[in-house]
Design a protein around this motif. Structure first.
Motif, short mmCIF file in Angstrom:
data_model
loop_
_atom_site.label_atom_id
_atom_site.label_comp_id
_atom_site.label_asym_id
_atom_site.label_seq_id
_atom_site.Cartn_x
_atom_site.Cartn_y
_atom_site.Cartn_z
N PRO A 168 43.40 -21.54 84.77
CA PRO A 168 43.07 -22.65 83.88
C PRO A 168 42.77 -24.00 84.57
CG PRO A 168 44.89 -21.40 82.97
CD PRO A 168 44.62 -20.82 84.33
N SER A 197 38.96 -29.24 76.68
CA SER A 197 39.97 -28.69 75.76
C SER A 197 40.43 -27.31 76.23
CB SER A 197 39.38 -28.57 74.36
OG SER A 197 38.38 -27.56 74.37
N ASP A 198 41.53 -26.84 75.67
CA ASP A 198 41.99 -25.49 75.98
C ASP A 198 40.94 -24.44 75.58
OD1 ASP A 198 44.32 -26.15 77.23
OD2 ASP A 198 45.67 -25.52 75.62
N THR A 214 38.34 -24.34 78.13
CA THR A 214 38.91 -23.76 79.36
C THR A 214 38.88 -22.24 79.28
OG1 THR A 214 40.38 -25.67 79.50
CG2 THR A 214 40.96 -23.76 80.84
N CYS A 227 48.98 -28.36 77.56
CA CYS A 227 47.76 -27.54 77.64
C CYS A 227 48.00 -26.36 78.57
CB CYS A 227 46.60 -28.37 78.17
SG CYS A 227 46.20 -29.77 77.11
N LEU A 228 47.04 -25.43 78.57
CA LEU A 228 47.14 -24.23 79.42
C LEU A 228 47.24 -24.61 80.90
CD1 LEU A 228 44.42 -21.93 77.81
CD2 LEU A 228 46.91 -21.67 77.69
N SER A 229 46.48 -25.62 81.29
CA SER A 229 46.54 -26.09 82.68
C SER A 229 47.76 -27.00 82.79
CB SER A 229 45.27 -26.84 83.04
OG SER A 229 44.92 -27.75 82.01
N ASN A 280 42.50 -32.19 81.36
CA ASN A 280 42.61 -31.37 80.15
C ASN A 280 42.65 -32.31 78.93
OD1 ASN A 280 45.30 -32.24 80.10
ND2 ASN A 280 46.08 -30.35 81.01
N ASN A 319 49.39 -31.66 82.70
CA ASN A 319 49.85 -32.27 81.45
C ASN A 319 50.50 -33.61 81.72
OD1 ASN A 319 48.88 -30.06 80.09
ND2 ASN A 319 50.88 -29.06 79.93
#
Ligand SMILES: *Cc1c(COP(=O)(O)O)cnc(C)c1O
Length: 457
Positions: A379, A358-359, A362, A309-311, A286, A315
């Protein structure tokens, strides 16, 4: 003539274990229970066994547990009786591993059908059973694990109720999803959830420090993080299983792997070295983009603090297992992210492609997959699919397998917001909706953590 099998031994990625204190390599069980080497490095096998093309072909179409046995037996035949290993893998892998076709060149392998609905179940369930099997009698073991979400629940569930094990799961208080928190806080009994006022990297720092603290030597601390060799070895197996069970076999395939601490993708590299026909390994990350930047420039700069991040299970701004990649490519990377010896960059660039997603990208991919193909991905899986899509834009048409590392139902809050549909939780989650929740809270401070451990162990 009887052939002699020499045990595989494990060295430190720092390659400077003090010789006067220990033999410079250790046996599997030492590596399993110690987690980290004395010099702070990670354990690596001193050789990688191989599976011949005939052995691989013979495993085609066989149940997952048989493939697991054949792969792991190569590493562990001098450590554990074959029948015991068979029992362990049969009990650990009692769930489906679906491989779905996405399009002519692409499959998606879903590693999300285990009890905690992420691929972490593959490593955790094997490691817990191996530790229970190899634990010296009467020795109480304290398992410490830092988690950005999925590791903690997988490890907690895997050790839940195991005699002789006490587990502490440290997680960043504000960086796990509601479902993840519920999963972590509701295991109970011999498994304690600890909500730390910090980030995942802080949790990891606390755990790592505890291992080097001689005051805690009496607690038989062991690490269940992705740095543990007991989790790494079983993560080789699904790459073998997937490769031999797609119609392209024995053509080489590409894997695209959503990555954070790089334990999963390391399993892929080890599978390749065991003899699987394999093209590139795509390491999809990510916005924590330290690795793609490193591949490009040769300069390693960790992302500190890591980006949320969403995933969220990815992170990670300084992946622990990167030290193992360095080791495999002739380099040495310290745990703080300093390059002591540079790896063979040319070889690395030939093997790996790494892309930061990037988010926004994603989210776009999640929408596109659902609206155009009716396929639901969460994600983490989306990051892997997007990285493959970008790679394909360069004209490569090698067949590929993308890993979906978690169940979409585990991220229903995010997906419902993106797709405006209702998403059911994973089947296996029914059981903890009835359980009681409890977590201890802790400052991001080593002294408090140490006091806490001494009081509660
Ligand atoms: C842990 C995790 C990852 C990252 O795996 P690493 O081995 O740390 O690279 C990716 N996706 C999910 C869902 C995870 O839980």
């Amino acid at each position: 003539m009887k052939s002699i099998t020499f045990p595989i031994r494990y060295h430190s990625t720092n390659r400077n274990l003090p010789r006067e204190e220990v033999h410079p390599t250790v046996a599997f069980s030492d590596a399993l229970f110690k987690g980290l080497a004395l010099d702070g490095g990670l354990f690596m096998p001193d050789r990688i066994p191989t599976l011949s093309p005939d052995e691989l072909t013979a495993l085609t179409g066989k149940p997952y547990s048989e493939v697991a046995y054949s792969v792991l037996h190569k590493y562990l035949q001098t450590e554990i009786d074959g029948d015991d290993l068979k029992k362990i893998v049969t009990a650990a892998y009692d769930f489906d591993i679906p491989i779905e076709r996405l399009d002519e060149q692409t499959h998606i392998m879903r590693l999300d059908q285990g009890p905690t609905a992420s691929f972490k179940d593959f490593g955790a369930r094997f490691m817990a059973r191996m530790m229970a099997h190899l634990r010296p009698d009467e020795q109480e073991v304290t398992v410490l694990v830092a988690t950005s979400g999925d590791t903690g629940s997988a490890v907690g569930e895997a050790y839940h109720g195991l005699d002789g094990f006490c587990v502490f799961i440290l997680y960043p208080r504000d960086e796990v999803s509601t479902i993840q928190k519920q999963q972590l806080d509701s295991i109970g009994d011999n498994v304690e959830a600890v909500a730390v006022d910090g980030k995942f990297d802080d949790c990891q720092r606390l755990v790592k420090k505890a291992f080097t603290d001689s005051d805690l030597a009496g607690f038989n601390l062991t690490s269940a993080n992705s740095i543990n060799i007991g989790r790494l070895l079983p993560q080789i197996v699904y790459y073998v299983y997937a490769t031999i069970n797609t119609s392209e076999y024995p053509q080489p395939v590409i894997f695209s792997i959503p990555s954070g601490n790089f334990g999963n993708c390391l399993g892929c590299e080890l599978a390749r070295r065991m003899g699987l026909p394999m093209g590139r390994i795509i390491i999809a990350v990510n916005e924590n983009d330290e690795f793609p930047r490193f591949l490009q420039t040769g300069v390693y700069e960790k992302v500190d603090p890591s980006r949320a991040c969403l995933s969220n299970a990815m992170n990670v701004g300084n992946p622990s297992n990167l030290a193992r990649y360095f080791d495999l490519y002739g380099g040495i990377l310290t745990k703080d992210g300093t390059i002591n010896v540079p790896p063979d960059m040319k070889a690395m660039r030939e093997r790996f492609t790494s892309t930061s997603v990037s988010d926004d990208a994603t989210v776009a991919l999640i929408k596109e997959m659902y609206e155009e193909k009716g396929i639901l991905v969460e994600p983490h899986g989306a990051v892997g699919l997007e990285a493959l899509r970008r790679f394909r834009e360069q004209g490569d048409t090698t067949p590929a397998i993308c890993l979906e590392t978690a169940h979409p139902g585990k991220f229903s809050n995010i997906l419902e917001e993106i797709l405006h549909i209702e998403i059911a939780p994973p089947e296996s989650f029914r059981k903890f909706s009835h359980r009681k929740n409890h977590a201890d809270r802790l400052d991001n401070n080593y002294a408090s953590f140490k006091d806490y451990l001494i009081e509660n162990s």
